[in-house]
Design an enzyme around this catalytic site. Structure first.
Site, mmCIF file in Angstrom:
data_model
loop_
_atom_site.group_PDB
_atom_site.id
_atom_site.type_symbol
_atom_site.label_atom_id
_atom_site.label_comp_id
_atom_site.label_asym_id
_atom_site.label_seq_id
_atom_site.Cartn_x
_atom_site.Cartn_y
_atom_site.Cartn_z
ATOM 1 N N CYS A 84 0.837 -1.202 0.000
ATOM 2 C CA CYS A 84 0.000 0.000 0.000
ATOM 3 C C CYS A 84 0.872 1.253 0.000
ATOM 4 C CB CYS A 84 -0.900 0.007 1.233
ATOM 5 S SG CYS A 84 -1.932 1.481 1.374
ATOM 6 N N CYS A 99 -1.139 5.947 6.799
ATOM 7 C CA CYS A 99 -2.397 5.356 7.248
ATOM 8 C C CYS A 99 -2.109 4.464 8.447
ATOM 9 C CB CYS A 99 -3.021 4.548 6.109
ATOM 10 S SG CYS A 99 -4.460 3.585 6.602
ATOM 11 N N CYS A 102 -2.815 -0.618 8.746
ATOM 12 C CA CYS A 102 -1.972 -1.830 8.737
ATOM 13 C C CYS A 102 -0.576 -1.449 9.202
ATOM 14 C CB CYS A 102 -1.879 -2.435 7.330
ATOM 15 S SG CYS A 102 -3.432 -3.014 6.658
ATOM 16 N N TYR A 337 -19.631 -16.857 25.355
ATOM 17 C CA TYR A 337 -19.834 -15.551 24.718
ATOM 18 C C TYR A 337 -20.223 -15.860 23.276
ATOM 19 C CZ TYR A 337 -17.223 -13.556 28.678
ATOM 20 O OH TYR A 337 -16.786 -13.185 29.931
ATOM 21 N N GLU A 358 -25.228 -15.321 25.982
ATOM 22 C CA GLU A 358 -24.918 -14.032 25.360
ATOM 23 C C GLU A 358 -25.805 -12.959 25.989
ATOM 24 O OE1 GLU A 358 -23.597 -10.988 23.568
ATOM 25 O OE2 GLU A 358 -22.660 -12.874 22.983
ATOM 26 N N ASP A 410 -14.983 -16.947 24.521
ATOM 27 C CA ASP A 410 -14.534 -16.065 23.442
ATOM 28 C C ASP A 410 -14.943 -14.643 23.799
ATOM 29 O OD1 ASP A 410 -13.577 -14.990 21.119
ATOM 30 O OD2 ASP A 410 -15.090 -15.878 19.803
ATOM 31 N N CYS A 437 -8.491 -12.270 21.252
ATOM 32 C CA CYS A 437 -7.904 -11.418 20.209
ATOM 33 C C CYS A 437 -6.829 -10.502 20.775
ATOM 34 C CB CYS A 437 -8.989 -10.599 19.513
ATOM 35 S SG CYS A 437 -9.907 -9.495 20.604
#
Length: 479
Positions: A84, A99, A102, A337, A358, A410, A437
């Site tokens: 990019c 940017c 990324c 979750y 949930e 999760d 994550c």
């Protein structure tokens, strides 16, 4: 000063150490005038392992500093030219910040996978205090480019005073939007829709949101792409009106036969939270369908779903592998979750009964509908908080062999609350599968689970976010 980069740090920067015992050195070997010593460690964004860099120290903090690359003197073995043109370059483009979307495009893919494995291992050593963590090789993404099925684009008033607003991603550590003509990690359909909405906003006189003044109408644009090149589009606006709505919808429907549905999300608050509480269905379908393996999943534009569909199949397969290790079939699987139900439904064939929890009413409705859509009869979904809802299953848990009962966690990026970890530790569970994550919060919670009587048996990083430093991890905990 010159810095040799040793490795990548958990926040995605390169890590190097000052030469000369903590005294900054200039390129001639002398002490840099005007710079205090910043300690042993420097964090350097957009660096690569093995790089020899000329850097400038930008911030000095206790025990470490932050530096900016001025020149790459010798590239490390994994450094490549970013795909990019908006990615950071040491020479830079005058007047244009990079940017911030990324941060690892300058690393080849083998280097990204290797670094993500080491990031997870390092967090488990430092935070969970596991001397030799059982970290496996990173599972690569099947697609390294054009993999994102969702994008949320901020709009800002034009910097040059023209009628065309800025639409793109924020520059690093700022709220300045860097516009783009293309984004190589987004689908081509998403990019075309964003560019067309930007043109329409100028033609139809829509004002872009100015966060300093809390003025303007169009705040963000949300695009979600699903199976069969179909897309949902949502305008995130400050006020509930929609200037020249009929003209806009007619133009978008004519230009994009792939559009499945159109929405408006109203966010009236002066906040950095992008999405607001009020959703209006403007046209078309109210759900988008995605295919993950053999599963058909339908969900609303606001629902959580992994942004990399192909890589999520590998993630779910790892969850199934860990959940059933040493067990032909589970008697009970808990998905704590569950969202719209992808993991629970993926694992339903491996268990006699599946129960998902949930908080979101809308997500529970989607999960129940997805179970019916796929003809899955052994899964049910309960709305409620995990730490209080597990008690409702106490009788069902009693008497089951612990090795046949598994819970999948999760949680959001912030990880699990202490009450959740204590609740699952007090239940009759033989194993936990934890998907995360964020390696740091995963390691924090792993340390707490160890103190509650669990052992981390396996940990496998997954690359759901190629070209970035984000790592998804799946861990197997046993009693």
């Amino acid at each position: 000063m010159r810095i040799r980069v040793e490795k990548m740090a958990p926040e995605g920067q390169g890590l190097g150490r000052e030469p000369g015992g903590g005294r900054p050195q200039d390129l001639g070997g002398g002490t840099s005038s005007g710079h205090p010593s910043v300690g042993r460690v420097l964090f350097i964004p957009y660096a690569a392992p093995g790089d020899l860099l000329r850097v400038s120290v930008e911030k000095v903090k206790k025990g470490f500093g932050e530096a900016r690359i001025l020149e790459v003197l010798e590239p490390g073995p994994h450094r490549v030219e970013p795909k990019c043109p908006l990615h950071f370059k040491a020479a830079g483009t005058p007047g244009r910040p990079p940017c911030g979307g990324c941060d690892w495009q300058h690393l080849d893919y083998a280097g990204q996978l290797e670094a993500k494995e080491e990031l997870l291992r390092d967090c488990l050593r430092r935070i969970a205090k596991i001397p030799d963590p059982p970290v496996e090789r990173t599972a690569p993404s099947p697609e390294q480019w054009r993999y994102r099925n969702k994008v949320l684009i901020p709009f800002q008033p034009p910097a040059d005073g023209s009628g065309m607003p800025e639409a793109g991603f924020y520059a690093p550590a700022s709220h300045r939007v860097v516009g783009f003509e293309d984004c190589p990690v987004q689908t081509e359909l998403s990019v075309r829709i964003i560019r067309r909405v930007r043109e329409l906003s100028a033609c139809l006189g829509w004002s872009a949101y100015d966060e300093k003044r809390h003025q303007g109408w169009l705040r963000h644009l949300l695009v979600r792409c699903g199976a069969g090149e179909r897309a949902l589009l949502a305008f995130v606006t400050r006020t509930p009106d929609f200037p020249r709505k009929d003209e806009a919808l007619a133009a978008l429907r004519a230009d994009f036969p792939e559009l499945a549905g159109l929405f408006q999300c109203v966010q009236p608050e002066r906040t950095s939270v992008a999405l607001g509480p009020e959703w209006k269905h403007l046209w078309g379908e109210d759900r988008l369908e995605e295919r993950v393996g053999e599963l058909r999943l339908r969900f609303s534009p606001s629902a959580f779903f992994q942004v990399n569909t192909a890589a999520s199949e590998l993630l779910f397969a790892t969850a199934a592998e860990f959940a059933t290790e040493g067990c032909a079939k589970l008697s009970l699987l808990l998905d704590l979750y569950c969202g719209v139900g992808p993991i629970a439904l993926w694992l339903a064939a491996h268990a006699e009964r599946v129960v998902g929890f949930e908080e979101s009413r809308e997500a529970i409705a989607d999960a129940q509908a997805n179970a019916r859509l796929n003809g899955i009869r052994n899964a049910r979904f309960i709305r409620g908080r995990v730490e209080t809802s597990l008690g409702r299953l106490r009788k069902e848990l009693e008497g089951r062999p612990p090795g046949s009962v598994c819970a999948v966690l999760d949680p959001p990026r912030a990880g699990c609350a202490d009450a959740v970890l204590k609740a699952v530790s007090g239940a009759c569970l033989g194993r936990l599968v934890y998907a995360s994550c964020d390696p740091a919060t995963f390691a924090r919670d792993a340390g707490k689970l160890l103190r509650l009587g669990w052992k981390l048996a396996r940990a496998r990083p997954h690359d759901l976010f190629p070209q970035t430093s984000h790592v998804e991890a799946v861990g197997l905990f046993i009693r």
